[in-house]
Design a protein around this motif. Structure first.
Motif, short mmCIF file in Angstrom:
data_model
loop_
_atom_site.label_atom_id
_atom_site.label_comp_id
_atom_site.label_asym_id
_atom_site.label_seq_id
_atom_site.Cartn_x
_atom_site.Cartn_y
_atom_site.Cartn_z
N ASP A 101 0.80 -1.22 0.00
CA ASP A 101 0.00 0.00 0.00
C ASP A 101 0.83 1.27 0.00
N ALA A 102 2.06 1.20 0.51
CA ALA A 102 2.90 2.39 0.51
C ALA A 102 3.19 2.85 -0.91
N ALA A 103 3.21 1.91 -1.86
CA ALA A 103 3.49 2.27 -3.24
C ALA A 103 2.21 2.43 -4.06
N ARG A 104 1.07 2.03 -3.48
CA ARG A 104 -0.17 2.02 -4.23
C ARG A 104 -0.73 3.43 -4.33
N ALA A 105 -1.18 3.78 -5.53
CA ALA A 105 -1.74 5.09 -5.76
C ALA A 105 -2.93 4.93 -6.70
N PRO A 106 -3.87 5.89 -6.70
CA PRO A 106 -4.96 5.81 -7.68
C PRO A 106 -4.38 5.69 -9.09
N LEU A 107 -4.95 4.80 -9.88
CA LEU A 107 -4.42 4.60 -11.22
C LEU A 107 -4.71 5.81 -12.10
N PRO A 108 -3.71 6.37 -12.74
CA PRO A 108 -3.92 7.53 -13.61
C PRO A 108 -4.49 7.11 -14.95
N ASP A 109 -4.85 8.10 -15.79
CA ASP A 109 -5.31 7.77 -17.14
C ASP A 109 -4.31 6.84 -17.81
N VAL A 110 -3.06 7.27 -17.85
CA VAL A 110 -1.96 6.44 -18.35
C VAL A 110 -0.79 6.66 -17.41
N GLY A 111 -0.17 5.59 -16.94
CA GLY A 111 0.96 5.71 -16.05
C GLY A 111 2.10 4.81 -16.51
N VAL A 112 3.28 5.09 -15.99
CA VAL A 112 4.46 4.29 -16.31
C VAL A 112 5.05 3.75 -15.01
N VAL A 113 5.23 2.43 -14.98
CA VAL A 113 5.93 1.80 -13.87
C VAL A 113 7.39 1.70 -14.30
N ASP A 114 8.23 2.51 -13.67
CA ASP A 114 9.65 2.60 -14.04
C ASP A 114 10.48 2.05 -12.88
N LEU A 115 10.49 0.73 -12.76
CA LEU A 115 11.14 0.07 -11.64
C LEU A 115 12.13 -0.98 -12.15
N PRO A 116 13.42 -0.81 -11.85
CA PRO A 116 14.41 -1.80 -12.30
C PRO A 116 14.19 -3.13 -11.62
N LYS A 155 23.21 -7.35 -10.08
CA LYS A 155 22.97 -6.85 -11.43
C LYS A 155 21.51 -6.43 -11.55
N THR A 156 21.28 -5.25 -12.09
CA THR A 156 19.92 -4.75 -12.23
C THR A 156 19.60 -4.49 -13.70
N TYR A 157 18.30 -4.47 -14.00
CA TYR A 157 17.84 -4.36 -15.38
C TYR A 157 16.78 -3.26 -15.47
N PRO A 158 17.05 -2.16 -16.16
CA PRO A 158 16.03 -1.12 -16.32
C PRO A 158 14.76 -1.72 -16.94
N SER A 159 13.61 -1.38 -16.38
CA SER A 159 12.36 -2.01 -16.81
C SER A 159 11.23 -1.00 -16.71
N GLN A 160 10.44 -0.90 -17.78
CA GLN A 160 9.33 0.04 -17.81
C GLN A 160 8.10 -0.63 -18.39
N SER A 161 6.95 -0.37 -17.76
CA SER A 161 5.66 -0.84 -18.24
C SER A 161 4.69 0.34 -18.27
N ARG A 162 3.98 0.49 -19.36
CA ARG A 162 2.98 1.55 -19.50
C ARG A 162 1.61 0.94 -19.26
N ILE A 163 0.81 1.55 -18.39
CA ILE A 163 -0.45 0.93 -18.00
C ILE A 163 -1.60 1.93 -18.08
N THR A 164 -2.80 1.40 -18.31
CA THR A 164 -4.01 2.21 -18.23
C THR A 164 -5.15 1.32 -17.75
N ALA A 165 -6.07 1.88 -16.98
CA ALA A 165 -7.26 1.16 -16.57
C ALA A 165 -8.26 1.18 -17.72
N VAL A 166 -8.85 0.04 -18.01
CA VAL A 166 -9.79 -0.02 -19.14
C VAL A 166 -11.05 0.77 -18.83
N THR A 167 -11.52 0.72 -17.57
CA THR A 167 -12.70 1.49 -17.19
C THR A 167 -12.49 2.10 -15.81
#
Length: 281
Positions: A101-116, A155-167
């Protein structure tokens, strides 16, 4: 009729002389299954060898691309390495409170999860940082680690996911116009992995507080009760070896929609979500 022929007959999404795209069911491995049967082995035993160009997890359903001849495999594989392939997934996720929950936020129209990502104990993929150091920048609609919080001992790997809620849903998302794909406990997301790391979508969604329903990595109780993993490779865009652009849509099977209040959303809602991910809606 052998099992490969049976699976193939109902699952072909695209086929030419060089490539084959199937709508893989959940619970079937693409290749490398130690105990049981995978698609590559079934095809070879049926006298039609195919060569997987990429992989999706055994418990993930949806579009999977094969080269029909080994000489075409490299041309198709390089498109994934160059990130010219478009991949979009659908995921039914938990909207209930979790230990993230500390990381949880209302889902935006479009958001990017930028977590290695990194690989932890027992070869498990995880975010390359502590959960408490994940923050959400509302202005940028981006989840990321605090400055200096990324692990430096692995060893870490840059990783990005773009997300949107369908409704629209119960936790503040603003997209869509109905409630068919949202309720108090579940949300339907469209996800475009901008990088292609192992288990990327599953880890990213879980670590921002929205684990995929039935994912054995993060929803063990549901998985133990026989709930399938509700992650589906929905759209796949690639170039044939002749240079023709192909865009394939893999319809989810009816079981995928089981946790979704009201069932499958309207096609227009899915199309709007797809356009948002592409930045044109």
């Amino acid at each position: 009729m052998n099992l490969w022929t049976e699976l193939r007959a109902g699952a072909v999404l695209f086929e030419d002389d060089t490539a084959l795209v199937l709508n893989k069911p959940s619970g079937v491995s693409v290749m490398g299954e130690r105990h049981g049967t995978d698609l590559a082995r079934l095809a070879e035993e049926a006298g039609e060898p195919v060569f997987p160009v990429h992989r999706i997890d055994k418990n993930t359903s949806g579009a999977i691309l094969f080269a029909k001849q080994l000489r075409h495999h490299g041309d198709l594989t390089r498109q994934f390495n160059r990130r010219t392939v478009e991949k979009v997934y659908l995921a039914v996720v938990s909207a209930a409170a979790t230990d993230a929950d500390a990381a949880r936020a209302p889902l935006p129209d479009v958001g990017v999860v930028d977590l290695p990502l990194s690989v932890g104990r027992k070869n498990r993929v995880r975010v390359a940082g502590n959960r408490a150091d994940i923050g959400f920048d509302a202005a940028a609609a981006r989840w990321s680690l605090a400055a200096g919080a990324e692990f430096d001992h692995v060893k870490t790997y840059p990783s990005q996911s773009r997300i949107t809620a369908v409704t629209a849903g119960s936790d503040g998302g603003t997209t869509g116009s109905g409630t068919a794909a949202a309720d108090a406990t579940h949300r339907l997301l469209a996800v475009a992995p901008l990088t292609g790391r192992r288990h990327q979508i599953r880890v990213h969604l879980a670590w921002i507080g929205h684990p995929i329903v039935g994912d054995p990595l993060f929803d063990r109780a549901a998985a133990a009760n026989g709930v399938r993993t509700h992650l589906h490779a929905w759209r796949l865009g690639f170039d044939t070896t002749a240079g023709k652009r192909v865009d394939v849509t893999a319809p989810p099977d009816p079981d995928f929609w089981q946790p979704v209040s009201g069932g499958a959303p309207a096609r227009t809602e899915l199309d709007r979500a797809y356009q948002r991910l592409r930045g044109s809606g």
